[in-house]
Design a protein around this motif. Structure first.
Motif, mmCIF file in Angstrom:
data_model
loop_
_atom_site.group_PDB
_atom_site.id
_atom_site.type_symbol
_atom_site.label_atom_id
_atom_site.label_comp_id
_atom_site.label_asym_id
_atom_site.label_seq_id
_atom_site.Cartn_x
_atom_site.Cartn_y
_atom_site.Cartn_z
ATOM 1 N N LYS B 232 0.837 -1.203 0.000
ATOM 2 C CA LYS B 232 0.000 0.000 0.000
ATOM 3 C C LYS B 232 0.867 1.247 0.000
ATOM 4 C CE LYS B 232 -4.151 -1.967 2.004
ATOM 5 N NZ LYS B 232 -4.952 -2.217 3.175
ATOM 6 N N LYS B 233 1.940 1.200 0.805
ATOM 7 C CA LYS B 233 2.858 2.348 0.849
ATOM 8 C C LYS B 233 3.469 2.604 -0.526
ATOM 9 C CE LYS B 233 4.476 2.171 5.599
ATOM 10 N NZ LYS B 233 5.541 1.586 6.414
ATOM 11 N N ARG B 234 3.916 1.492 -1.162
ATOM 12 C CA ARG B 234 4.510 1.619 -2.485
ATOM 13 C C ARG B 234 3.482 2.155 -3.486
ATOM 14 N NH1 ARG B 234 9.291 -1.714 -3.364
ATOM 15 N NH2 ARG B 234 9.762 -2.860 -1.469
ATOM 16 N N TYR B 235 2.264 1.639 -3.331
ATOM 17 C CA TYR B 235 1.191 2.052 -4.237
ATOM 18 C C TYR B 235 0.987 3.569 -4.157
ATOM 19 C CZ TYR B 235 -3.534 2.219 -6.260
ATOM 20 O OH TYR B 235 -4.627 2.514 -7.028
ATOM 21 N N PHE B 236 0.869 4.070 -2.931
ATOM 22 C CA PHE B 236 0.651 5.512 -2.768
ATOM 23 C C PHE B 236 1.862 6.302 -3.229
ATOM 24 C CE2 PHE B 236 -2.005 3.866 0.928
ATOM 25 C CZ PHE B 236 -3.124 3.757 0.134
ATOM 26 N N GLU B 237 3.031 5.733 -2.991
ATOM 27 C CA GLU B 237 4.265 6.424 -3.370
ATOM 28 C C GLU B 237 4.402 6.505 -4.890
ATOM 29 O OE1 GLU B 237 9.016 5.403 -3.337
ATOM 30 O OE2 GLU B 237 7.701 4.358 -1.929
ATOM 31 N N TYR B 238 4.250 5.335 -5.569
ATOM 32 C CA TYR B 238 4.442 5.306 -7.022
ATOM 33 C C TYR B 238 3.271 5.931 -7.760
ATOM 34 C CZ TYR B 238 8.315 2.076 -6.343
ATOM 35 O OH TYR B 238 9.484 1.499 -5.960
ATOM 36 N N ALA B 239 2.086 5.611 -7.283
ATOM 37 C CA ALA B 239 0.908 6.071 -8.011
ATOM 38 C C ALA B 239 0.548 7.509 -7.678
ATOM 39 C CB ALA B 239 -0.264 5.159 -7.700
ATOM 40 N N GLY B 240 1.045 7.964 -6.546
ATOM 41 C CA GLY B 240 0.753 9.345 -6.167
ATOM 42 C C GLY B 240 -0.709 9.572 -5.892
ATOM 43 N N VAL B 241 -1.350 8.565 -5.227
ATOM 44 C CA VAL B 241 -2.776 8.711 -4.910
ATOM 45 C C VAL B 241 -2.967 8.688 -3.399
ATOM 46 C CG1 VAL B 241 -3.605 7.649 -7.023
ATOM 47 C CG2 VAL B 241 -3.134 6.223 -5.030
ATOM 48 N N SER B 242 -4.134 9.122 -3.007
ATOM 49 C CA SER B 242 -4.432 9.110 -1.590
ATOM 50 C C SER B 242 -5.034 7.765 -1.204
ATOM 51 C CB SER B 242 -5.423 10.222 -1.254
ATOM 52 O OG SER B 242 -6.654 9.923 -1.848
ATOM 53 N N ALA B 243 -5.044 7.465 0.099
ATOM 54 C CA ALA B 243 -5.549 6.179 0.566
ATOM 55 C C ALA B 243 -7.003 5.965 0.187
ATOM 56 C CB ALA B 243 -5.375 6.068 2.076
ATOM 57 N N GLY B 244 -7.752 7.023 0.027
ATOM 58 C CA GLY B 244 -9.173 6.902 -0.308
ATOM 59 C C GLY B 244 -9.438 6.373 -1.692
ATOM 60 N N ASP B 245 -8.423 6.377 -2.557
ATOM 61 C CA ASP B 245 -8.609 5.907 -3.922
ATOM 62 C C ASP B 245 -8.582 4.399 -4.063
ATOM 63 O OD1 ASP B 245 -8.805 8.431 -4.644
ATOM 64 O OD2 ASP B 245 -6.988 8.560 -5.837
ATOM 65 N N THR B 246 -8.195 3.719 -2.999
ATOM 66 C CA THR B 246 -8.150 2.263 -3.104
ATOM 67 C C THR B 246 -8.736 1.639 -1.852
ATOM 68 O OG1 THR B 246 -6.734 0.386 -3.578
ATOM 69 C CG2 THR B 246 -5.807 2.066 -2.155
ATOM 70 N N GLN B 247 -8.867 0.305 -1.914
ATOM 71 C CA GLN B 247 -9.471 -0.377 -0.780
ATOM 72 C C GLN B 247 -8.399 -1.031 0.065
ATOM 73 O OE1 GLN B 247 -12.606 -3.050 -2.143
ATOM 74 N NE2 GLN B 247 -12.913 -1.654 -3.832
#
Lengths: 222, 247
Positions: B232-247
């Motif tokens: 999840k950390k990598r996802y937010f880091e690479y994708a540049g999205v907020s936690a609310g964008d994913t489950q």
């Protein structure tokens, strides 16, 4: 050859089955074509002297303008549910999809022509038995279906597809429509010279039966 | 399928580029999917997941780059690739006016399958749709359509299954059936490439995970080598999205 023919007829079978359920294409084209024939009959009020001049044009206006409605519907059906992508996942060439769709369009237009001709013959006072019209109708309809299938696949991806299709379609099929009108006029006048237009229509068909499938594969892939 | 085709990679993508007008969606994307693995691609909306899936299935033409499926270029040997790919997209790819049975029969004919009835019964049973086979697809709910859509993709028993967010619209029963499909190891070469927004499900089902952002694969690794939190950390880091964008 079987690898080509079998999926082509599978697509045709699917389109016929869909049409028997929805009746979208044949009913809309038939009603439109009949309206054109009736409206022109009252608008022009053909006399025995002018009827052979006016009637062939009316007949082919009804067929081509009605055909555009059917062609628009043919690919809208594939586009709406993303079904064209389903067809494209099948292990067949894009030309197979083209010929399957084209044969469906051809068949529906021929059915409509068979239904409107008796009405046309009665309203314009012609004999119901004019076998000379059969080769003209088949060759000209093949031209309309071949060119129309490519352009309907192209137009369906545009926002104003109902407008775009006739704008693209008519300039290309004008030679075939002129040949069909002239040949039909000869038949209605009882003149055997209509046969000189048949090679022209056959060559038109042959050219577009080669060019259209090639163009089609570029059209359906975004 | 020749044994030689099963050497190397199931899917190999090199320098894939695709733009819609001025918008660059894929920007030189590279991806390798080994045979017999389940790979999940995560990514925020607009990152290029669906474009990648459509390009892999040869539904859209890339501007540049190459795609090899079972060692063959899909532009040159598209029919061969399509024969071994099963595709599930956001659209059901089914005709509303036809019944589920008629839809499946049509696709069975397009794939030139022998014993059509057996194939149809098998996939319908697998997706729990036997009772609905003769109902018109247009009268089915979104979830039921999705089940038929997955059945359609499985009809020719594809070696490679490509799925774009396959869990969307499915109820818990259908999700369990989908998991069975994804984890089916009857054929050791069965390969699954899917996209999802559900990180936990992706981790649970996958052998490998990848994150796509701004048209390139920005992270790729074994699913068991990374924890859900770390991913999840990598996802937010690479994708540049907020936690609310994913489950």
């Amino acid at each position: 050859m079987r690898d080509f023919v079998y999926p082509v007829f599978s697509i045709l079978w699917k389109d016929v089955l869909l049409e028997t359920r929805s009746k979208d294409i044949i009913v809309s084209v038939l009603v439109f074509a009949l309206l054109v024939i009736v409206v022109f009959n009252f608008a022009v009020s053909p006399t025995p002297q002018t009827v052979t001049i006016v009637a062939p044009g009316v007949l082919w206006i009804a067929i081509t303008f009605g055909g555009v409605l059917g062609l628009n519907r043919s690919f809208a059906l594939e586009k709406d549910g993303g079904n064209i992508h389903g067809l494209m996942t099948a292990p067949v060439g894009r030309d197979v999809i083209f010929f399957g769709k084209m044969l469906g369009n051809f068949l529906f237009m021929v059915v409509v022509e068979a239904l409107i001709f008796p009405v046309f013959a009665v309203m314009y006072n012609f004999s119901l038995l004019m076998p000379g019209l059969i080769p003209i109708a088949l060759l000209a309809t093949l031209a309309l279906a071949t060119v129309g299938t490519v352009f309907s696949a192209m137009a369906v991806n545009t926002r104003s597809r109902e407008v775009m299709l006739p704008v693209l379609f008519f300039p290309v099929v004008v030679p075939a429509i002129i040949a069909a009108v002239e040949a039909s006029a000869s038949v209605l006048q009882g003149d055997a010279s209509f046969t000189r237009w048949l090679p022209f229509l056959a060559v038109f068909d042959a050219i577009f039966l080669v060019v259209a499938p090639v163009a089609f594969q570029f059209v359906i892939e975004e | 399928m020749a044994e030689g085709d099963l050497q190397g990679l199931a899917i190999k993508v090199n320098g894939l580029r695709k733009a819609y007008g001025r918008t660059q969606v894929l920007r030189g994307l590279d991806l390798e999917v080994p045979w017999g693995k389940v790979m999940t691609i995560l990514g925020p909306n607009g990152s290029g997941k669906t474009t990648l899936i459509k390009t892999l299935a040869a539904l859209i033409r890339p501007d540049d780059g190459t795609i090899q499926v079972a060692g063959a270029d899909i532009r040159r040997r598209g029919n061969r690739a399509r024969r071994i790919i099963g595709l599930v997209t956001h659209d059901a790819l089914l005709y509303d006016e036809l019944t589920g049975y008629e839809n499946l029969k049509f696709y069975a004919r397009m794939f030139r399958l022998e014993s059509v009835e057996r194939h149809i019964e098998s996939v319908a049973d697998r997706m729990g749709m036997t009772a609905r086979l003769h109902q018109r697809v247009g009268t089915l709910s979104h979830g039921m359509k999705k089940r038929f859509s997955i059945a359609r993709a499985l009809l020719h028993d594809p070696l490679i299954l490509i799925m774009d967010e396959p869990e969307s619209g499915l109820d818990q029963d259908a999700l369990a059936l989908l998991e069975d499909v994804i984890l089916d190891k009857t054929d050791p070469y069965r390969t699954v490439l899917m996209t999802t927004h559900n990180l936990d499900r992706g981790i649970a089902l996958s052998d490998r995970m990848a994150i796509i952002s701004r048209g390139v694969i920005s992270y790729e690794g074994a699913a068991d080598s990374v924890s859900a939190e770390d991913l999840k950390k990598r996802y937010f880091e690479y994708a540049g999205v907020s936690a609310g964008d994913t489950q």
